[in-house]
Design a protein around this motif. Structure first.
Motif, PDB file in Angstrom:
ATOM      1  N   ALA A  71     -45.325  67.413 -41.776  1.00 23.26           N
ATOM      2  CA  ALA A  71     -44.075  66.921 -42.360  1.00 23.26           C
ATOM      3  C   ALA A  71     -43.675  67.887 -43.462  1.00 23.26           C
ATOM      4  O   ALA A  71     -44.538  68.538 -44.057  1.00 23.26           O
ATOM      5  CB  ALA A  71     -44.259  65.522 -42.939  1.00 23.26           C
TER       6      ALA A  71
ATOM      7  N   SER B 248     -43.962  63.662 -38.992  1.00 21.11           N
ATOM      8  CA  SER B 248     -42.844  62.982 -39.646  1.00 21.11           C
ATOM      9  C   SER B 248     -41.737  63.970 -39.989  1.00 21.11           C
ATOM     10  O   SER B 248     -42.005  65.116 -40.360  1.00 21.11           O
ATOM     11  CB  SER B 248     -43.319  62.288 -40.922  1.00 21.11           C
ATOM     12  OG  SER B 248     -42.219  61.723 -41.606  1.00 21.11           O
TER      13      SER B 248
ATOM     14  N   GLY C 275     -45.325  62.817 -44.794  1.00 23.10           N
ATOM     15  CA  GLY C 275     -46.512  62.432 -44.042  1.00 23.10           C
ATOM     16  C   GLY C 275     -47.186  61.201 -44.624  1.00 23.10           C
ATOM     17  O   GLY C 275     -47.323  60.187 -43.961  1.00 23.10           O
TER      18      GLY C 275
ATOM     19  N   SER D 241     -32.958  61.823 -41.992  1.00 25.76           N
ATOM     20  CA  SER D 241     -33.890  62.584 -41.172  1.00 25.76           C
ATOM     21  C   SER D 241     -33.320  62.672 -39.763  1.00 25.76           C
ATOM     22  O   SER D 241     -33.232  61.678 -39.057  1.00 25.76           O
ATOM     23  CB  SER D 241     -35.264  61.913 -41.137  1.00 25.76           C
ATOM     24  OG  SER D 241     -36.103  62.578 -40.211  1.00 25.76           O
TER      25      SER D 241
ATOM     26  N   ALA E  56     -45.868  58.796 -34.922  1.00 23.35           N
ATOM     27  CA  ALA E  56     -44.814  59.664 -35.457  1.00 23.35           C
ATOM     28  C   ALA E  56     -43.756  58.805 -36.150  1.00 23.35           C
ATOM     29  O   ALA E  56     -43.604  57.624 -35.842  1.00 23.35           O
ATOM     30  CB  ALA E  56     -44.180  60.479 -34.338  1.00 23.35           C
ATOM     31  N   ALA E  57     -43.045  59.418 -37.105  1.00 24.95           N
ATOM     32  CA  ALA E  57     -42.052  58.667 -37.877  1.00 24.95           C
ATOM     33  C   ALA E  57     -40.907  59.563 -38.322  1.00 24.95           C
ATOM     34  O   ALA E  57     -41.082  60.769 -38.489  1.00 24.95           O
ATOM     35  CB  ALA E  57     -42.719  58.049 -39.101  1.00 24.95           C
TER      36      ALA E  57
ATOM     37  N   ILE F   7     -41.337  58.298 -43.105  1.00 23.40           N
ATOM     38  CA  ILE F   7     -42.694  58.282 -43.658  1.00 23.40           C
ATOM     39  C   ILE F   7     -43.664  57.899 -42.552  1.00 23.40           C
ATOM     40  O   ILE F   7     -43.521  56.838 -41.943  1.00 23.40           O
ATOM     41  CB  ILE F   7     -42.827  57.255 -44.798  1.00 23.40           C
ATOM     42  CG1 ILE F   7     -41.834  57.536 -45.931  1.00 23.40           C
ATOM     43  CG2 ILE F   7     -44.254  57.252 -45.342  1.00 23.40           C
ATOM     44  CD1 ILE F   7     -41.784  56.415 -46.968  1.00 23.40           C
ATOM     45  N   CYS F   8     -44.674  58.701 -42.351  1.00 21.25           N
ATOM     46  CA  CYS F   8     -45.653  58.397 -41.312  1.00 21.25           C
ATOM     47  C   CYS F   8     -46.665  57.359 -41.788  1.00 21.25           C
ATOM     48  O   CYS F   8     -46.923  56.388 -41.096  1.00 21.25           O
ATOM     49  CB  CYS F   8     -46.363  59.679 -40.884  1.00 21.25           C
ATOM     50  SG  CYS F   8     -47.192  59.524 -39.304  1.00 21.25           S
TER      51      CYS F   8
ATOM     52  N   ILE G 253     -37.760  60.347 -31.442  1.00 17.51           N
ATOM     53  CA  ILE G 253     -39.208  60.463 -31.441  1.00 17.51           C
ATOM     54  C   ILE G 253     -39.649  60.229 -30.006  1.00 17.51           C
ATOM     55  O   ILE G 253     -39.417  59.160 -29.439  1.00 17.51           O
ATOM     56  CB  ILE G 253     -39.859  59.449 -32.398  1.00 17.51           C
ATOM     57  CG1 ILE G 253     -39.384  59.717 -33.828  1.00 17.51           C
ATOM     58  CG2 ILE G 253     -41.382  59.527 -32.289  1.00 17.51           C
ATOM     59  CD1 ILE G 253     -39.816  58.680 -34.842  1.00 17.51           C
TER      60      ILE G 253
END
Length: 167
Positions: free
Chosen positions: A74, A101, A105, A118, A133-134, A137-138, A157
């Motif tokens: 990330a 991410s 992360g 994002s 995955a995000a 924020i992961c 994603i």
């Protein structure tokens, strides 16, 4: 008002990340222009947790990261007691691993993320469980208190394996 480190180029981003990773964790920063990091993977907070204020000022940080077998990817790897605001991330992160991410992360402590977008497309071909995955924020660590205000995730994603699609 604390002085802010100005980031206008890829080299400035790399210098900022190096400063954070070398121990200047509370440095405040402002993104002065749109910055394209290209294929070079440079993340803030890899060896020390970032805990300053990062103001994107409405600018975009673009990544095109094909990380192979690396995980925990990330732009901001680990933040703690930080503020990230007015930042747009876009581009692509591709990995055979998990914990990816488009922005952050891992988060510790009391943290605020506001006015961020994002638009990073994440593709994981992880085949040993969920890809985790995000967009923003992961992982929010136990005991963290995160406020997310006026943020949008626009990126796709994609898990390419059946196991990667698991929860």
């Amino acid at each position: 008002v604390a002085e802010s480190y100005e980031i206008a180029t890829k080299a400035d981003w790399q210098a900022f990340c190096n400063r954070v990773n070398d121990g200047q964790t509370a440095i405040n920063a402002k993104l002065m222009n749109d910055v394209d990091l290209g294929e070079e993977i440079t993340m803030a907070g890899t060896s020390r947790n970032y805990n300053g204020t990062f103001d994107g000022q409405g600018h975009t940080l673009t990544v095109n990261w094909n990380v192979g077998n690396k995980s925990y990817i990330a732009p901001f790897y680990i933040i703690e007691k930080a503020t990230i605001k007015n930042l747009r991330t876009e581009g692509q992160i591709t990995s055979n691993e998990k914990f990816l991410s488009g922005l952050v992360g891992n988060v510790y402590g009391t943290t605020t993320i506001s006015g961020c977008v994002s638009a990073v497309n994440i593709t994981s071909s992880y085949d040993n469980g969920g890809c985790n995955a995000a967009g923003l924020i992961c992982i929010v660590k136990l005991g963290a208190n995160v406020t997310i205000d006026d943020c949008v995730v626009k990126g796709n994603i994609t898990a390419t394996t059946d196991k990667g699609k698991e929860k």
